[in-house]
Design an enzyme around this catalytic site. Structure first.
Site, PDB file in Angstrom:
ATOM      1  N   ARG A 136       1.059  -1.095  -0.162  1.00  0.00           N
ATOM      2  CA  ARG A 136      -0.017  -0.020  -0.070  1.00  0.00           C
ATOM      3  C   ARG A 136       0.789   1.247  -0.094  1.00  0.00           C
ATOM      4  NH1 ARG A 136      -4.700  -0.253   4.683  1.00  0.00           N
ATOM      5  NH2 ARG A 136      -2.982   0.584   5.887  1.00  0.00           N
ATOM      6  N   TYR A 267     -40.955  -5.313   0.532  1.00  0.00           N
ATOM      7  CA  TYR A 267     -40.641  -5.208  -0.873  1.00  0.00           C
ATOM      8  C   TYR A 267     -40.389  -6.610  -1.165  1.00  0.00           C
ATOM      9  CZ  TYR A 267     -40.133  -0.065  -0.346  1.00  0.00           C
ATOM     10  OH  TYR A 267     -40.430   1.111  -0.151  1.00  0.00           O
TER      11      TYR A 267
END
Ligand code: PLP
Length: 380
Positions: A136, A267
């Site tokens: 990194r 839903y």
């Protein structure tokens, strides 16, 4: 102060002090603690936990970006603060005016810091990051000595620390971490051979604090993150630290409804009541960070009983099946994360349902969910 929000997170300050003490007893009094409070203290609230970390002997606070550092300064925190991710050139001015320390991996940035610091008549502390295997940010090992020689020429720059970060310190197989440690040690030795005396050497994250003895390596600062908040860095890591989670995420029942067998909920109609049920609606949804990926999978605690979340989780609401909870009433407390009676829902449990790690569960709890601090069982 009364808390009028139905959905909020309690943060146990005593558990935080306890975890700090556990870390202190593991690393000893000679080792500094750089408390990793980035990402709003992993969702626990940056300013308040910074105050507590310093009361409990942290030497320095690690933040995720310049804004977090400034927020601490604006709230009266005067301790050293290290911006862990480095900075861009247009942030140099704010870094210096708020007296923040910065992780460094780029000469251009140090040069810019030096120029501005000299103009302002101030000094800037930097910590140089070395990439020993994380891949990194960081300078590659061979370039460290020439980099430091160049940086040492710059005015108003104080090289306060060097650091590296481990990729797999939580694993049982320690070979890669040992390799990273040996590179770091070699660099430390080379630098002292070159006449550099860098006060702070740090590379231990939570996993390394658990798996290694910092004192064996003469690294004089450690960087605990997740263990401050009471979680382990990985499921199979069993450490010698006794850790307590800080968070209890609570809400209340908004409505109760008798729901006949076969009726669908929410839903997408992903759930059909398998029996005549009592379904409760609670005011928490994915906008609060209760991820839609948890739909029909998560458990919650009501009156000390574990019950299932049912139907798709909506933006602001979802449903739970409370058929098996005796005397359930509107307004009853619901625990989404944390302890309730004998039961407990851990961040690890929720993370497991989503295929992620506890870190992400703590960080995903939404900004609109108030954090309420509790000490000795009392809300402050
Ligand atoms: C986040 C972070 C840590 C802390 O990691 P934990 O696994 O939470 O202990 C330490 N060092 C650096 C550079 C980090 O970014």
């Amino acid at each position: 102060m009364m808390n009028h929000h139905p959905t909020y997170v309690e943060i146990d300050i005593d558990a935080f002090s306890h975890n700090m003490l556990q870390i202190r007893s593991k690393v000893g009094n000679e080792t500094g603690i750089l408390a990793m409070l980035k990402a709003d203290a992993y969702g626990h609230g940056l300013v308040r936990l910074a105050e507590e970390a310093l009361k409990n002997g942290a030497a320095m606070i690690g933040v995720g970006n310049v804004e977090e550092g400034i927020k601490l300064r604006e709230n009266g925190i005067s301790s050293p603060i290290l911006v862990m991710v480095g900075i861009f050139e247009d942030e140099v001015d704010r870094v210096i005016s708020h007296n923040l320390s910065v992780v460094i991996y780029s000469y251009r940035i140090v040069e810019a810091l030096s120029n501005t610091a000299e103009k302002k008549g101030k000094d800037v502390s930097i910590h140089i990051k070395i990439d020993t295997g994380m891949g990194r940010i960081g300078i590659i090992p061979d370039e460290v000595v020439p980099f430091l020689r160049k940086v040492a020429e710059l005015k108003n720059i104080s090289i306060q620390g060097i650091l590296t970060h481990f990729a797999v310190a939580y694993e049982k197989d320690s070979r890669f971490t040992d390799h990273q440690i040996s590179i770091f040690k070699e660099i430390v030795n080379r630098l002292s051979g070159e006449g550099f005396h860098i006060p702070l050497l740090h590379c231990f994250n939570s996993a390394a604090i658990i798996n290694y003895q910092a004192s064996h390596f003469n690294f004089n600062m450690v960087r605990p993150g997740i263990i401050l908040y009471g979680s382990l860095p990985s499921y199979d890591l069993k450490g010698d630290l006794d850790l307590k989670p800080l968070m209890t995420w609570k809400t209340r029942i908004a409505q109760l409804k008798n729901t006949p067998r076969g009726k669908s909920l929410s839903y997408g109609r992903t759930y059909f009541a398998p029996r005549d049920s009592i379904i409760a609606t609670i005011p928490v949804g994915y906008a609060d960070g209760y991820s839609r990926f948890l739909s029909n999978r998560a458990k919650v605690i009501v009156k000390g009983k574990r019950v299932p979340q049912v139907g798709r989780i909506c933006m602001d609401m979802c449903m739970i099946d409370v058929t098996d909870v005796p005397d359930v009433k509107v307004g009853d407390e619901v625990i989404l994360l944390g302890k309730g009676g004998e039961e407990e829902i851990t961040a690890e449990e929720i993370a497991g349902l989503m295929g992620t790690i506890s870190y992400e569960i703590y960080c995903m709890i939404g900004k609109r969910v108030p954090r309420v601090y509790v000490r000795k069982g009392r809300v402050e």
